[in-house]
Design a protein around this motif. Structure first.
Motif, short mmCIF file in Angstrom:
data_model
loop_
_atom_site.label_atom_id
_atom_site.label_comp_id
_atom_site.label_asym_id
_atom_site.label_seq_id
_atom_site.Cartn_x
_atom_site.Cartn_y
_atom_site.Cartn_z
N THR A 1 -10.23 -7.81 7.71
CA THR A 1 -10.73 -6.49 8.04
C THR A 1 -10.26 -6.08 9.43
O THR A 1 -9.94 -6.94 10.26
CB THR A 1 -12.27 -6.46 8.01
OG1 THR A 1 -12.78 -7.27 9.08
CG2 THR A 1 -12.79 -6.97 6.67
N GLN B 1 -5.34 -2.10 4.45
CA GLN B 1 -6.45 -1.92 3.52
C GLN B 1 -6.42 -0.53 2.89
O GLN B 1 -6.73 -0.36 1.70
CB GLN B 1 -7.79 -2.14 4.24
CG GLN B 1 -7.97 -3.51 4.88
CD GLN B 1 -7.88 -4.66 3.90
OE1 GLN B 1 -7.96 -4.47 2.69
NE2 GLN B 1 -7.71 -5.87 4.42
N ALA B 2 -6.05 0.49 3.68
CA ALA B 2 -6.01 1.85 3.15
C ALA B 2 -4.93 1.98 2.07
O ALA B 2 -5.14 2.63 1.03
CB ALA B 2 -5.76 2.85 4.27
N HIS B 3 -3.78 1.37 2.30
CA HIS B 3 -2.72 1.41 1.29
C HIS B 3 -3.14 0.63 0.04
O HIS B 3 -2.85 1.05 -1.09
CB HIS B 3 -1.42 0.84 1.86
CG HIS B 3 -0.64 1.82 2.66
ND1 HIS B 3 0.51 2.42 2.21
CD2 HIS B 3 -0.85 2.33 3.90
CE1 HIS B 3 0.98 3.25 3.13
NE2 HIS B 3 0.17 3.21 4.17
N ASP C 1 -6.14 0.29 -0.93
CA ASP C 1 -7.15 1.13 -1.57
C ASP C 1 -6.49 2.01 -2.62
O ASP C 1 -6.94 2.10 -3.77
CB ASP C 1 -7.84 1.98 -0.50
CG ASP C 1 -9.01 2.81 -1.04
OD1 ASP C 1 -9.35 2.66 -2.24
OD2 ASP C 1 -9.57 3.59 -0.27
N VAL C 2 -5.38 2.64 -2.24
CA VAL C 2 -4.62 3.46 -3.18
C VAL C 2 -4.07 2.59 -4.31
O VAL C 2 -4.20 2.92 -5.50
CB VAL C 2 -3.46 4.18 -2.46
CG1 VAL C 2 -2.59 4.94 -3.47
CG2 VAL C 2 -4.00 5.13 -1.39
N LEU D 1 -4.88 -0.57 -5.47
CA LEU D 1 -5.82 -1.22 -6.38
C LEU D 1 -6.51 -0.21 -7.28
O LEU D 1 -6.75 -0.47 -8.47
CB LEU D 1 -6.85 -2.02 -5.59
CG LEU D 1 -6.33 -3.21 -4.78
CD1 LEU D 1 -7.47 -3.91 -4.05
CD2 LEU D 1 -5.59 -4.20 -5.68
N THR D 2 -6.85 0.95 -6.72
CA THR D 2 -7.49 1.98 -7.54
C THR D 2 -6.54 2.49 -8.61
O THR D 2 -6.94 2.71 -9.76
CB THR D 2 -7.97 3.15 -6.66
OG1 THR D 2 -8.81 2.65 -5.62
CG2 THR D 2 -8.76 4.16 -7.48
#
Length: 226
Positions: free
Chosen positions: A30, A104-106, A108-109, A111-112
């Motif tokens: 994190t 993590q933000a990338h 997020d895209v 994995l979703t």
């Protein structure tokens, strides 16, 4: 990192064993953990550069590979040629948490998108349609998103300005489609957690009086914590 370096820095070895060293941590964590690690390294006289590897392991060092980095700029600059062997280094700033924030933000895209792809496949195969008849077109939908929203610069400008004109599509209209997906998923007997989460965003936009604005108004809903 602590499991490996903790015994070295705080065990029976002479104090200051890490002094003057440069640590580069490319493991996933994190942003706050990365900041804590940078403080830990600093207390031991070391510098920490954090990184996020944005390609699968077999692609590291190959064409198209890139990594996010953050931490002390002067330290990064010295070691950039070596780090470049892994892939294109993309330096984000002095804050040691930035590399993991972007990572993590990338993801997020990513994995979703993977979950939505598999959910949609389960939806059509539940109706007896072979996955092979669906997936090529579904991938076209994914790769066609940039053509619909542009390169991101205009979208970023509108999000930052709070501009969500509902001239082409509205949150209410898109929310109706989200509701249909939930209903169809329920009738198909497949998991509904993902489409219900999407539907909840649109419902929140409508109930807060923003149903006539563009789907991008979901950004405001998400920022507000629902």
């Amino acid at each position: 990192m602590y499991d490996i370096l903790g015994p070295v820095a705080e065990g029976s070895r002479p104090s200051g064993v890490l002094a003057g060293k440069v640590l580069v941590n490319l493991s996933s964590d994190t942003p706050n953990a990365s900041r804590d690690a940078a403080e830990w390294a600093d207390r031991h006289g070391a510098s920490l550069v954090t990184g996020g590897v944005m390609v699968p392991a077999p692609a590291v060092g190959g064409p198209g590979a890139y990594l996010f980095y953050s931490g002390p700029r002067a330290v990064f600059d010295v070691h950039e040629p070596t780090l470049g062997l892994l892939g294109e280094p993309r330096y984000l700033g002095e804050d040691p948490g930035l590399a993991q924030l972007f990572y993590q933000a990338h993801l997020d895209v990513f994995l979703t998108a993977l979950s939505s792809l598999l959910h949609a496949t389960a939806l059509v195969t539940a109706a007896g349609v072979p996955a092979a008849d669906f997936l090529p077109g579904a991938l076209d939908t994914l790769t066609g998103i940039p053509a619909m929203i542009g390169d991101g610069q205009d979208l970023a400008r509108r999000l930052e300005a709070g501009e969500h004109p509902g001239d082409l599509s509205t949150a209410r209209m898109m929310g109706a489609t989200a509701d249909h997906i939930v209903w169809t998923s329920e009738k198909a007997g497949i998991d509904t957690q993902l489409p219900k989460a999407v539907k909840a965003h649109y419902e929140q936009a409508v109930t807060t009086g923003r149903g006539t604005e563009n789907w991008t108004v979901l950004y405001e809903v998400i920022k507000a914590g629902g």
